[in-house]
Design an enzyme around this catalytic site. Structure first.
Site, PDB file in Angstrom:
ATOM      1  N   PRO A 105       0.810  -1.229   0.000  1.00  0.00           N
ATOM      2  CA  PRO A 105       0.000   0.000   0.000  1.00  0.00           C
ATOM      3  C   PRO A 105       0.840   1.275   0.000  1.00  0.00           C
ATOM      4  CG  PRO A 105      -0.945  -1.584   1.479  1.00  0.00           C
ATOM      5  CD  PRO A 105       0.349  -2.168   1.012  1.00  0.00           C
ATOM      6  N   GLY A 123       8.720 -11.025  -0.587  1.00  0.00           N
ATOM      7  CA  GLY A 123       9.272 -12.159  -1.316  1.00  0.00           C
ATOM      8  C   GLY A 123       9.275 -13.419  -0.471  1.00  0.00           C
ATOM      9  N   HIS A 183      14.005  -4.830   6.820  1.00  0.00           N
ATOM     10  CA  HIS A 183      14.023  -6.214   6.386  1.00  0.00           C
ATOM     11  C   HIS A 183      15.386  -6.826   6.728  1.00  0.00           C
ATOM     12  CE1 HIS A 183      10.280  -5.836   4.476  1.00  0.00           C
ATOM     13  NE2 HIS A 183      10.664  -5.103   3.475  1.00  0.00           N
TER      14      HIS A 183
END
Lengths: 410, 335
Positions: free
Chosen positions: A251, A338, A384
């Site tokens: 988003p 992913g 991440h």
């Protein structure tokens, strides 16, 4: 004047002693690590380098360590397998077993220099990958115990009845009441079932896939997952293919590039048209900010009369996978989309192939690659834990659970 | 009382009292509105007779051109609002919008109308239109203006006609009926199809909360490749028209859309006929009349001064400047 703090000299558990305790603890942890994983370090005579996964951002420019691993003769006098990328050796041959074991010997990423890891990985390319039924089934079993993608990947009418109080993934205080209006947006049931597809390709957006010419191979898969609506125009389709069956949208992309769809909608719709009739997946219930934007995507597609499927990740599924991977050593604030897709693919497909999954600033041969195949914009650091994720995939590749493609396709 | 006041002998008290009285008179003028009954009688006395008065028409067009210049100013255009122009909201104090790169492309190059227009119909939404059979008369005009996205479904066609060349859309309707166009926009786009290829006239710069919905309406229509053109009302024009009528004794907080449209039509058209302007609860036949021809929901009171506006229109009707159609349209009589 002349007044001095009587407690100044004592410092009972004040700043100074706390600092001291921290330093002691840090030293202790380092020592324990040395003892646990130090054997390898002594044997190979390599310098022990710490490599923190979440410092990806710092790697862009200067290489902080000499990248001479690739130039050295094979370590420990072991024979080097020449023409390493041709995949001529049997995956289960003795030589390959050794090579696989070399990868699996690396227990944590920080244990070896990346150049060392790259060399082992490069050597492994000599072996044709083969799926190990036993390992794969075990892994799938544990995945279905923890996460169960075939019934909980998306919110459906079946797993999220109207009136549910859905808990957000990160805004744990935030609770969304599933009103009939929201309920109507959910699919009746999960559109995919367990091991429904034979061969799946999950396309990461890593720069490694550039010039790989893997397009045809990707297009020949039975099901293709993509992350974050990547460009797949002609310029890139030679390398990444064009087939798309499921694509995630963050988003934040909609918020930044399309003003949350509060203004124009056609431009976004036109972008989606590139993905033929692939379904969209949005993490609508990740945090409260995502919800409205994600719903708007669904409304927009309905308005334009599109039959494209729009799904929302089930927050519980995301939490479960996060926990699952944390146990495997991937600890991050948030898993990359992913990894989410790869996890789902492992349950939905018999055979999973990963393309474009590479989070290091250079490819296995030590040549620099861009961050994405389409741009070189680095993500926010510390969000991440990409290198750890990739490292996990390399392990799984060595165990025969999934196939990580990092080279050129033929 | 006079004795009592005089004994204070204080000039300031007198002054204060005078100011108070003056304020009182200003707020509640001595002028008394005629009662509904009187107006009905007046309208009945006038009957259907109406004579066009070219001098009146010319006079009003001149007055309106002098004060408000509707031909050039009624909508925001690239001509009259270049980049950087400050648009002061006419419905709010101290709010303005500076025309910027984001809003400038939304404006039309110039007023897109073929001027002058010949025969115009201005259709109000009064309950008087119900069962009036005025649809045919309305459609006969060259230019039909309507207020606030009225329903034009089958059941009303006979009374209100089908053609529309300009329809106003209040941002509050978009907020109420279409959830601000933040979610699904299909309902809005579909409902706009009733107005054909008309101009959508939106007072985007009148109230602060109205700006975003109006721009969003533009987005929604452009996204759906609609052939309607959105015109944004020029707040300057609206303000000046408001002053124009205030000087003539309309004391509402804000003019109704209907009167804005009538003023616009007076400035643009040779002949103006107004339908559906009847803000009273009883009709000419003493029967109750619903507030709108499609519903009977009263607006929040104290915002518009509808009866005063109607009296103004009726004055113009009597002087032959425009024609106000009250009651059913009888076809074999006129033309």
């Amino acid at each position: 004047m002349g007044y001095s703090d009587p407690t100044a000299g004592r410092d009972l558990l004040g700043n100074r002693s706390l600092c001291f305790i921290f330093i002691c603890a840090f030293g202790l942890v380092t020592l324990v690590q040395q003892i646990l994983y130090g054997k390898n370090y002594i044997k190979s005579g390599q310098q022990f380098t710490r490599l923190k996964g979440d410092e990806v951002g710092n790697w862009s420019g200067i290489v902080s360590y000499p990248d001479d691993g690739g130039m050295k003769p094979a370590r420990n006098g072991r024979k080097r397998y020449l023409d390493s990328s041709d995949g001529s050796l049997q995956f289960n041959s003795t030589a390959c077993r050794e090579l696989r074991q070399e990868i699996m010997d690396v227990k944590v990423l920080s244990m070896v220099k990346t150049s060392e890891l790259f060399e082992r990985w490069r050597n492994l390319q000599a072996c044709a990958w083969e799926q190990s039924k036993e390992e794969t089934n075990n892994f799938k079993m544990s995945l279905s115990r923890c996460c169960n993608a075939p019934s909980f990947l998306f919110t459906t009418r079946r797993n999220t009845p109207s009136g549910t109080k859905l808990r957000y993934e990160v805004d744990t205080s935030g609770i969304l009441h599933i009103s009939p209006e929201i309920f109507k947006m959910f699919p009746d049931d999960m559109p995919y079932s367990k091991s429904q597809f034979k061969k799946c390709a999950v396309i990461g957006n890593g720069g490694i896939v550039k010039n790989s010419k893997c397009g045809n191979e990707i297009n020949s898969a039975d099901f293709v997952f993509r992350c974050n609506i990547p460009p797949i125009s002609d310029k890139y389709s030679v390398d990444v293919g064009s087939r798309t069956d499921l694509v995630t949208i963050n988003p934040s992309i909609i918020t930044e590039r399309f003003q949350k769809l509060e203004k124009w909608r056609r431009p976004f719709y036109d972008v989606l048209q590139n993905y033929e009739n692939s379904s969209l997946v949005l993490p609508a219930f990740y945090n409260t900010r995502n919800t409205d934007v994600s719903f708007r995507v669904k409304y927009m597609l309905d308005d334009f009369g599109s039959a494209r499927g729009v799904f929302f990740f089930h927050p519980q599924y995301l939490l479960n996978t996060q926990r699952f991977w944390a146990v495997q050593g991937v600890r991050a604030k948030r898993l990359s989309s992913g990894l989410m897709l790869a996890t789902a693919a492992l349950e939905l497909c018999e055979e999973v192939h990963l393309y474009g999954f590479w989070a290091f600033p250079m490819n296995p041969s030590g040549i620099f690659v861009t961050h994405h195949y389409y741009d070189n914009v680095k993500p926010r650091p510390g969000f991440h834990a990409m290198p750890h994720e990739i490292f996990n995939f390399l392990h799984m590749h060595a165990r025969g659970i999934l196939h990580v493609h990092t080279g050129v396709c033929r | 009382i006079m004795m009592f006041l005089r004994c204070h002998r204080s000039k300031s008290v007198w002054a204060a009292l005078c100011v108070l009285v003056l304020c009182w008179l200003y707020i509640f003028p001595v002028y008394r509105m005629p009662s509904d009954k009187e107006i009905v009688d007046e309208v009945l006395r006038q009957g259907q007779t109406w004579r066009r008065n070219q001098t009146g028409i010319d006079l009003y067009r001149k007055l309106l051109t002098e004060c408000c210049d509707p031909k050039r100013m009624f909508a925001v255009t690239k001509e009259n609002s270049p980049l950087g122009k400050v648009l002061w909201y006419d419905g709010e104090l101290y709010h303005y919008h500076t025309v910027n790169n984001e809003t400038y492309p939304f404006f039309v190059q110039d007023i897109p109308l073929q001027l002058p227009l010949k025969k115009c119909s201005v259709v109000g939404n009064g309950g008087m239109l119900k069962n009036s059979a005025c649809g045919r008369d309305i459609d006969q005009a060259d230019f039909v203006m309507r207020c606030n996205l009225p329903p034009l479904s089958k059941e009303y066609v006979n009374d209100v006609g089908t053609r529309t060349h300009l329809v106003t859309a209040n941002p509050s309707i978009i907020e109420k009926s279409f959830q601000n166009l933040l979610w699904s926009r299909k309902a809005f786009v579909e409902s706009m199809k009733a107005y054909g290829s008309s101009y959508i006239y939106m007072p985007a710069f009148s109230m602060k909360p109205g700006t975003d919905p109006s721009l969003r309406a533009y987005h929604a229509l452009a996204d759906s490749a609609s052939n309607q053109t959105v015109l944004f009302a020029n707040p300057d024009f609206l303000k000046k028209v408001g002053h124009f009528w205030k000087r003539r004794g309309v004391h509402g907080k804000r003019l109704s859309t209907g009167l804005f449209l009538v003023s616009l039509a007076l400035g643009l058209c040779d002949e103006v006929t107004a339908y559906g302007f009847w803000p009273f609860a009883t009709g000419l036949d003493e029967q109750p009349v619903s507030h709108h021809y499609y519903d009977n929901v009263l607006p929040s009171s104290g915002f518009h001064a509808m009866p005063e506006e109607f009296l103004q229109l009726w004055q113009l009707h009597k002087s032959g400047t425009l024609r106000v159609r009250v009651g059913p349209c009888v076809h074999h009589v006129d033309e």
